[in-house]
Design an enzyme around this catalytic site. Structure first.
Site, short mmCIF file in Angstrom:
data_model
loop_
_atom_site.label_atom_id
_atom_site.label_comp_id
_atom_site.label_asym_id
_atom_site.label_seq_id
_atom_site.Cartn_x
_atom_site.Cartn_y
_atom_site.Cartn_z
N TYR A 138 0.94 -1.21 -0.04
CA TYR A 138 0.11 -0.05 0.00
C TYR A 138 0.84 1.33 0.23
O TYR A 138 1.62 1.49 0.96
CB TYR A 138 -1.01 -0.06 1.18
CG TYR A 138 -1.87 1.20 1.53
CD1 TYR A 138 -2.17 2.12 0.39
CD2 TYR A 138 -2.50 1.45 2.62
CE1 TYR A 138 -3.03 3.05 0.54
CE2 TYR A 138 -3.35 2.59 2.76
CZ TYR A 138 -3.46 3.45 1.86
OH TYR A 138 -4.31 4.65 1.88
N LYS A 161 -1.89 -1.54 -3.76
CA LYS A 161 -2.95 -0.29 -3.70
C LYS A 161 -2.06 1.12 -3.97
O LYS A 161 -1.29 1.39 -3.00
CB LYS A 161 -3.75 -0.23 -2.21
CG LYS A 161 -4.72 0.77 -2.14
CD LYS A 161 -5.41 0.62 -0.58
CE LYS A 161 -6.28 1.83 -0.42
NZ LYS A 161 -6.62 1.94 0.95
#
EC number: 4.3.3.7
Length: 293
Positions: free
Chosen positions: A135, A163
């Site tokens: 992320y 992400k």
């Protein structure tokens, strides 16, 4: 095969009036998400205020989400922090509890160098037998993963997704170029369709706390070739998306949910309530879109 396709929700953590986790409300939110086609529940991520949850609370939230979801949708455990040993421990416990995968934000504040970031994610990956999603959200962590780090980590078998929330579309294109095996997910609600045009499988969304079905349908329309319909949805909700980031996430989304009657409580300090001006703006946006619980 993708980790998942669609719109996953970065689920908020509801609190009681005395600032304790409201598990009864959390169960309601899980049921709301499942009933409205959410494609994954992200437990104890940034939007869940993981930075102000105790380690015990964090694991309790993850375990609760896994148990209450009962395999009706995917549960992704948010396990990243700025201490590698803690992130590894969170990941191991989440896997033992039955998380489908773990997602780890880049270590924030201490700003690890390339070798440190590679070590951080490698240790996490080695600690579990499930997929790991990286992320990247530089605006909050102060760290932007280099393409070399992403490429290197993508070669680890269970690091399978990222992400990406930098807001830099050319950087996203570079990621796809150097790490084509990674499943890419938008971390920005205002960039879902642009990122899907570059191959993203969907979004891990803040706004899905309120509009999970709309986000699910938008992503599925794009994946099924109804690109114009997906773009229409992206454009339709752009003012709503902007309002949900008028102050630091998750303060606006929790304010909106409270206005709508979800009664999820306030954010924990140091995140305070919205200014009166911004609260009024959020209220007007809710009314404009006719959003109801």
């Amino acid at each position: 095969m993708s980790l998942f396709e669609g719109a996953g929700v970065a689920l908020i953590t509801p609190f009681t009036e005395d600032n304790q986790i409201n598990y009864e409300k959390l169960e309601e939110l899980i049921e709301f998400q499942i009933a409205n086609k959410t494609d994954a529940i992200i437990a104890a991520g940034t939007t869940a205020e993981s930075a102000t949850l105790t380690p015990e609370e964090r694991m309790q939230v993850i375990k609760f989400c896994i148990e209450r979801t009962k395999k009706r949708t995917i549960v992704i455990a948010g396990t990243g922090t700025n201490n590698t040993a803690s992130a590894v421990e969170f990941s191991k416990k989440s896997y033992e509890y039955g998380a489908d995968m773990v997602m780890a934000v880049t270590p924030y504040y201490n700003k690890g160098n390339e070798s440190g970031l590679i070590d951080y994610y490698t240790q996490i990956a080695n600690s579990v037998k499930c997929p790991v999603i990286m992320y990247s959200v530089p605006s909050r962590t102060g760290v932007k993963l280099s393409l070399n780090v992403i490429k290197t980590l993508s070669e680890i078998s269970n690091i399978q997704g990222i992400k990406e929330a930098s807001g830099d579309i050319s950087y996203v294109a570079d990621i796809v170029n150097v790490a084509p095996k990674l499943d890419l997910y938008s971390g920005n609600d205002d960039m879902v369709t642009p990122m899907m045009a570059l191959g993203a499988k969907g979004v891990i969304s803040v706004t899905s706390n309120i509009i999970p079905k709309e986000n699910h349908d938008m992503v599925m329309n794009f994946l099924n070739g109804n690109v114009n319909e997906a773009i229409k949805t992206q454009i339709k909700y752009i003012d709503f998306v902007r309002a949900m980031f008028i102050e630091t996430n998750p303060a606006p989304i929790k304010e909106a949910m409270n206005i709508m009657g979800f009664n999820v409580g306030e954010c924990r300090s140091p995140l305070g309530p919205l200014s009166e001006k911004n609260r009024e703006h959020v209220k007007n946006i809710i009314n404009k879109y006719g959003l109801k619980k």
